[in-house]
Design a protein around this motif. Structure first.
Motif, PDB file in Angstrom:
ATOM      1  N   UNK A  43       0.837  -1.204   0.000  1.00  0.00           N
ATOM      2  CA  UNK A  43       0.000   0.000   0.000  1.00  0.00           C
ATOM      3  C   UNK A  43       0.874   1.258   0.000  1.00  0.00           C
ATOM      4  N   UNK A  46       2.358   1.790  -3.312  1.00  0.00           N
ATOM      5  CA  UNK A  46       1.327   2.282  -4.221  1.00  0.00           C
ATOM      6  C   UNK A  46       1.083   3.782  -4.025  1.00  0.00           C
ATOM      7  N   UNK A  49       3.916   5.771  -5.444  1.00  0.00           N
ATOM      8  CA  UNK A  49       3.830   5.810  -6.914  1.00  0.00           C
ATOM      9  C   UNK A  49       2.773   6.827  -7.357  1.00  0.00           C
ATOM     10  N   UNK A  50       1.617   6.799  -6.710  1.00  0.00           N
ATOM     11  CA  UNK A  50       0.539   7.702  -7.132  1.00  0.00           C
ATOM     12  C   UNK A  50       0.790   9.146  -6.724  1.00  0.00           C
ATOM     13  N   UNK A  53       2.974  10.374  -9.453  1.00  0.00           N
ATOM     14  CA  UNK A  53       2.196  10.654 -10.670  1.00  0.00           C
ATOM     15  C   UNK A  53       1.384  11.947 -10.485  1.00  0.00           C
ATOM     16  N   UNK A  54       0.768  12.083  -9.315  1.00  0.00           N
ATOM     17  CA  UNK A  54      -0.025  13.295  -9.047  1.00  0.00           C
ATOM     18  C   UNK A  54       0.873  14.532  -9.056  1.00  0.00           C
ATOM     19  N   UNK A  76      -2.313  11.812  -0.944  1.00  0.00           N
ATOM     20  CA  UNK A  76      -3.017  10.945  -1.896  1.00  0.00           C
ATOM     21  C   UNK A  76      -3.892   9.983  -1.101  1.00  0.00           C
TER      22      UNK A  76
END
Lengths: 111, 110, 118
Positions: A43, A46, A49-50, A53-54, A76
């Motif tokens: 988690x 993840x 990573x997000x 990206x954001x 996030x």
């Protein structure tokens, strides 16, 4: 950095965790049998990573549109079927969706 | 045609999937269940890379990146690479990735 | 009143819209032009696809994973937040709008998430 025990006091909190820049789990509190450190480690990866990206999206959006206020990213969150994970600044909390208070979670993560 | 890739040094497994992600076929040193999982991952990852490359083009206002031809994720000992709807797992120490990608490009567009 | 109209009319909400997972259409209301809404759709769609893949992978680590199928995601930025549930998005100024109200409204209206992204 937010205190994990304080995060566990949030309404519906089932886990709290901290992680490195890369997403490796460093500390956790777990109060649900279906969660374990391996899941929280995934988690955390993840969410890192997000968040990356954001951050790319916020940067691009702000530069292209000239609209301020999107960068930097300050959190996030993933909303799943039953649980949500809210993360920021190397710390995260898993909340039951039923009664989840995202604003309180963000506030606790900022403290 | 897909089996042609397995002849290359270091190629451990190859698999092919449809545009909707469904498994077509796979070969190599992996049980079929894992080959199916590999194609699901490759399909999802392809769409994710496509989405991020679209954004790169959009934000940077530069053509030439999209649509992406393929992707390579290199680990310490193993690499997963894909072109179009073909994906392969290769051993870093035994392979020439350039050769694998070249052959894969041919196989993927056969 | 549709969900999009209702969200767009909420004080503090910049814009709300929906997009197709195939990426071929979008619809929105609010303080954005067509090009910005198109960009917003592309961004939200890309993140949604990534999040679905990641949650599916994560579910293999936990038998009763409470994340799958994914309902949506949210990113908090300096002054704005982006909330996405299913294929609907909402850009809001979180100093003037409640993230909780927006997310709850979206979840209540859109119901249980579907497994397939069409």
């Amino acid at each position: 950095m937010a205190n994990l025990d304080d995060l566990m006091k949030l309404n519906g909190a089932v886990a709290a965790f901290s992680y490195t820049d890369e997403g490796e789990l460093t500390e956790s509190r777990i109060e649900d049998d279906s969660l374990n450190n391996d899941v929280l480690d995934m988690l955390a990866h993840m969410c890192v990573a997000n968040t990356a990206i954001a951050t790319m999206q916020a940067r691009g959006w702000q530069k292209l549109t000239g609209m301020e206020g999107f960068y930097p990213v300050e959190g996030f969150a993933l909303m799943g079927l039953e649980w949500s994970a809210v993360t920021n600044n190397h710390v995260g909390v898993v909340l039951k969706n039923d009664g989840a208070d995202y604003e309180a979670a963000y506030q606790a993560l900022h403290s | 045609m897909l089996k042609k890739l397995l002849i290359l040094n270091g190629v451990m497994a190859v698999a092919q999937f449809r545009d909707d992600g469904a498994y077509v076929e796979g070969y190599g040193a992996m049980p079929e269940e894992e080959l199916v999982r590999l194609t699901h991952f490759a399909h999802d990852y392809k769409r994710m890379v496509q989405g991020n490359v679209d954004q790169l083009s959009m934000f940077a206002q530069v053509n030439g990146w999209t649509p992406p031809g393929g992707w390579i994720v290199r680990g310490p000992a193993m690499t997963v690479c894909s072109i179009s709807n073909v994906v392969a797992v290769v051993n870093n120490n035994e392979t020439s990735l350039t050769e694998v990608m070249k052959e894969m490009n041919e196989v993927a567009h056969y | 009143m549709s969900l999009i109209s209702e969200l767009a009319a909420t004080p503090g909400v910049l814009a709300a819209g929906e997009y197709s997972f195939r990426g071929d259409r979008f619809h929105f209301e609010g303080d954005m032009d067509d090009e910005l809404a198109r960009m917003a759709s592309i961004m939200c769609r890309a993140t949604s696809m990534g999040v679905h893949m990641q949650a599916d992978m994560m579910s293999q680590f936990a038998e009763k994973c409470g994340w799958v199928p994914v309902r949506g995601w949210m990113v908090k930025e300096k002054n704005y937040s982006v909330c996405v549930v299913a294929n609907y998005f909402c850009f809001l100024d979180h100093n003037n709008a409640s993230v909780n109200d927006v997310v709850n409204k979206m979840q209540a209206t859109l119901g249980e998430p579907g497994i397939d992204m069409v």
